[in-house]
Write an enzyme that holds these catalytic residues in place. Structure first.
Site, PDB file in Angstrom:
ATOM      1  N   THR A   8       0.835  -1.209   0.000  1.00  0.00           N
ATOM      2  CA  THR A   8       0.000   0.000   0.000  1.00  0.00           C
ATOM      3  C   THR A   8       0.863   1.249   0.000  1.00  0.00           C
ATOM      4  OG1 THR A   8      -1.785   1.209   1.113  1.00  0.00           O
ATOM      5  CG2 THR A   8      -0.226   0.085   2.542  1.00  0.00           C
ATOM      6  N   ASN A  10      -0.592   3.940   1.161  1.00  0.00           N
ATOM      7  CA  ASN A  10      -1.356   4.755   2.107  1.00  0.00           C
ATOM      8  C   ASN A  10      -0.865   4.508   3.536  1.00  0.00           C
ATOM      9  OD1 ASN A  10      -3.379   5.631   3.899  1.00  0.00           O
ATOM     10  ND2 ASN A  10      -4.944   5.499   2.303  1.00  0.00           N
ATOM     11  N   GLY A  12      -1.951   5.542   6.295  1.00  0.00           N
ATOM     12  CA  GLY A  12      -3.067   5.294   7.211  1.00  0.00           C
ATOM     13  C   GLY A  12      -3.428   3.811   7.234  1.00  0.00           C
ATOM     14  N   LYS A  13      -3.460   3.197   6.053  1.00  0.00           N
ATOM     15  CA  LYS A  13      -3.751   1.764   5.981  1.00  0.00           C
ATOM     16  C   LYS A  13      -2.659   0.966   6.688  1.00  0.00           C
ATOM     17  CE  LYS A  13      -6.142   1.299   1.519  1.00  0.00           C
ATOM     18  NZ  LYS A  13      -6.056   0.620   0.214  1.00  0.00           N
ATOM     19  N   ASP A  71      -8.349  -3.105  -1.218  1.00  0.00           N
ATOM     20  CA  ASP A  71      -9.060  -2.012  -1.860  1.00  0.00           C
ATOM     21  C   ASP A  71     -10.271  -1.751  -0.981  1.00  0.00           C
ATOM     22  OD1 ASP A  71      -8.905  -0.170  -4.096  1.00  0.00           O
ATOM     23  OD2 ASP A  71     -10.891  -0.915  -4.576  1.00  0.00           O
ATOM     24  N   PHE A 161      -7.534   8.335   9.185  1.00  0.00           N
ATOM     25  CA  PHE A 161      -7.249   8.964   7.897  1.00  0.00           C
ATOM     26  C   PHE A 161      -8.528   8.966   7.073  1.00  0.00           C
ATOM     27  CE2 PHE A 161      -7.295   5.312   4.970  1.00  0.00           C
ATOM     28  CZ  PHE A 161      -7.279   4.276   5.871  1.00  0.00           C
ATOM     29  N   ASP A 164     -12.520   8.934   8.032  1.00  0.00           N
ATOM     30  CA  ASP A 164     -12.729   8.572   9.446  1.00  0.00           C
ATOM     31  C   ASP A 164     -13.436   9.655  10.268  1.00  0.00           C
ATOM     32  OD1 ASP A 164     -11.781   5.989   9.356  1.00  0.00           O
ATOM     33  OD2 ASP A 164      -9.740   6.507   9.968  1.00  0.00           O
ATOM     34  N   LYS A 184      -9.747   0.750  16.530  1.00  0.00           N
ATOM     35  CA  LYS A 184     -10.054   0.728  15.093  1.00  0.00           C
ATOM     36  C   LYS A 184      -9.889  -0.690  14.547  1.00  0.00           C
ATOM     37  CE  LYS A 184      -9.963   2.877  10.684  1.00  0.00           C
ATOM     38  NZ  LYS A 184      -9.288   3.649   9.675  1.00  0.00           N
ATOM     39  N   HIS A 189     -13.760  -2.251   9.254  1.00  0.00           N
ATOM     40  CA  HIS A 189     -13.796  -3.104   8.066  1.00  0.00           C
ATOM     41  C   HIS A 189     -12.436  -3.751   7.807  1.00  0.00           C
ATOM     42  CE1 HIS A 189     -12.489   0.934   7.355  1.00  0.00           C
ATOM     43  NE2 HIS A 189     -12.204   0.752   6.088  1.00  0.00           N
TER      44      HIS A 189
HETATM   45  P1  ITT Z   1      -3.351   1.929  -1.897  1.00  0.00           P
HETATM   46  O1  ITT Z   1      -4.165   1.621  -3.126  1.00  0.00           O
HETATM   47  O2  ITT Z   1      -1.929   2.243  -2.215  1.00  0.00           O
HETATM   48  O3  ITT Z   1      -3.487   0.866  -0.840  1.00  0.00           O
HETATM   49  P2  ITT Z   1      -5.267   4.088  -1.585  1.00  0.00           P
HETATM   50  O4  ITT Z   1      -5.501   5.125  -0.534  1.00  0.00           O
HETATM   51  O5  ITT Z   1      -5.217   4.542  -3.016  1.00  0.00           O
HETATM   52  O6  ITT Z   1      -3.929   3.281  -1.218  1.00  0.00           O
HETATM   53  P3  ITT Z   1      -7.721   2.673  -2.128  1.00  0.00           P
HETATM   54  O7  ITT Z   1      -7.608   2.817  -3.596  1.00  0.00           O
HETATM   55  O8  ITT Z   1      -8.170   1.353  -1.573  1.00  0.00           O
HETATM   56  O9  ITT Z   1      -6.339   2.971  -1.391  1.00  0.00           O
HETATM   57  O10 ITT Z   1      -8.686   3.833  -1.603  1.00  0.00           O
HETATM   58  C1  ITT Z   1      -9.161   3.766  -0.318  1.00  0.00           C
HETATM   59  C2  ITT Z   1      -9.747   5.109   0.062  1.00  0.00           C
HETATM   60  O11 ITT Z   1     -10.980   4.875   0.786  1.00  0.00           O
HETATM   61  C3  ITT Z   1      -8.822   5.839   1.038  1.00  0.00           C
HETATM   62  O12 ITT Z   1      -7.922   6.686   0.366  1.00  0.00           O
HETATM   63  C4  ITT Z   1      -9.830   6.595   1.913  1.00  0.00           C
HETATM   64  O13 ITT Z   1     -10.240   7.768   1.260  1.00  0.00           O
HETATM   65  C5  ITT Z   1     -11.017   5.626   1.967  1.00  0.00           C
HETATM   66  N1  ITT Z   1     -10.869   4.694   3.103  1.00  0.00           N
HETATM   67  C6  ITT Z   1     -10.620   3.353   3.046  1.00  0.00           C
HETATM   68  N2  ITT Z   1     -10.495   2.824   4.275  1.00  0.00           N
HETATM   69  C7  ITT Z   1     -10.643   3.844   5.129  1.00  0.00           C
HETATM   70  C8  ITT Z   1     -10.594   3.952   6.533  1.00  0.00           C
HETATM   71  O14 ITT Z   1     -10.312   2.913   7.307  1.00  0.00           O
HETATM   72  N3  ITT Z   1     -10.789   5.154   7.075  1.00  0.00           N
HETATM   73  C9  ITT Z   1     -11.052   6.229   6.308  1.00  0.00           C
HETATM   74  N4  ITT Z   1     -11.093   6.235   4.986  1.00  0.00           N
HETATM   75  C10 ITT Z   1     -10.894   5.036   4.378  1.00  0.00           C
END
Ligand code: ITT
Length: 210
Positions: A8, A10, A12-13, A71, A161, A164, A184, A189
């Site tokens: 990832t 991200n 936050g993830k 995703d 992030f 949230d 969390k 999810h």
């Molecule tokens: P990667 O693909 O590199 O993992 P990304 O942020 O692009 O990172 P996604 O395409 O899966 O990931 O988009 C997920 C988006 O959904 C994320 O950027 C947030 O805006 C939202 N999201 C997902 N899970 C969340 C969470 O636990 N808390 C808040 N927002 C979340």
């Protein structure tokens, strides 16, 4: 338990996964040099398609390792499930064409704008996370986690992030941005999907299947 590599961009993830893994005594890591790898284009129509694509493509860079990608996104009932798979780039003018993610604040502002005239009882929605585990370019399994909640009309809390601060979780009367990393992991999810993944790993390890 084997080491698991998380694919990832991200942070936050990554923090969420670290929180979930810590509870189970699992070692997780990022993919080495992740930021220099070519970006996987997320053009699938479902969370599952995109999760599989990310896990498969990134696993080719680390032969033999189990790679996990997720995703995820927010589905709002009053918006017919939007932002959904476009959650990361919802504030872009044409989300389906945008390559780059937009920032969290802009995405949240768009959700608030779209929901302006919607009363509290109709502001239901859910976070969805589909997690794919892959090795050597092939998906081994996928797992789905969901958290049901309500979209507030103003942000609350500073943890987490993405969406949230807008996502109120009635079960414990807090937004996801008001939760500790442990909370969390317990309610989210991503935590739910990750626990299914861990159960699957433990079963496969006991059968000597991975
Ligand atoms: P990667 O693909 O590199 O993992 P990304 O942020 O692009 O990172 P996604 O395409 O899966 O990931 O988009 C997920 C988006 O959904 C994320 O950027 C947030 O805006 C939202 N999201 C997902 N899970 C969340 C969470 O636990 N808390 C808040 N927002 C979340």
């Amino acid at each position: 338990m084997r080491r698991v590599l998380i694919a990832t961009s991200n942070p936050g993830k990554l923090r969420d996964f670290a929180g979930a893994a810590a509870v189970h005594g699992i070692e997780i890591d990022g993919i080495p040099n992740f930021s220099s790898l070519p970006l996987v284009v997320e053009d699938g129509h479902t969370f599952e398609e995109n999760a599989r694509k990310k896990a498969e493509e990134y696993s080719r860079y680390v032969p033999g390792e189990i790679v996990v990608a997720d995703d995820s996104g927010l589905e709002v009932d009053a918006l017919n499930g939007a932002p959904g798979v476009h959650s990361a780039r919802y504030a872009a003018d044409e989300p389906h064409l945008a390559d780059a993610n937009t920032d969290d604040e802009a995405n949240n502002a768009r959700v608030l704008r779209e929901l302006k005239s919607i009363p509290p009882a109709k502001r239901t929605g859910r976070f969805v996370c589909v997690l794919a585990a892959a090795r050597n370019g092939k998906t081994l399994a996928t797992f789905r986690g969901v958290a049901e909640g309500v979209i507030l009309d103003a942000p609350r809390g500073t943890n987490g992030f993405g969406y949230d601060p807008l996502f109120y979780f009635p079960q414990i009367r807090k937004t996801f941005a008001e939760l500790s990393a442990e909370e969390k992991s317990k309610y989210s999810h991503r935590g739910a999907a990750f626990r299914q993944f861990l159960d699957w790993c433990e079963k496969r390890i006991s059968e000597n299947a991975i």
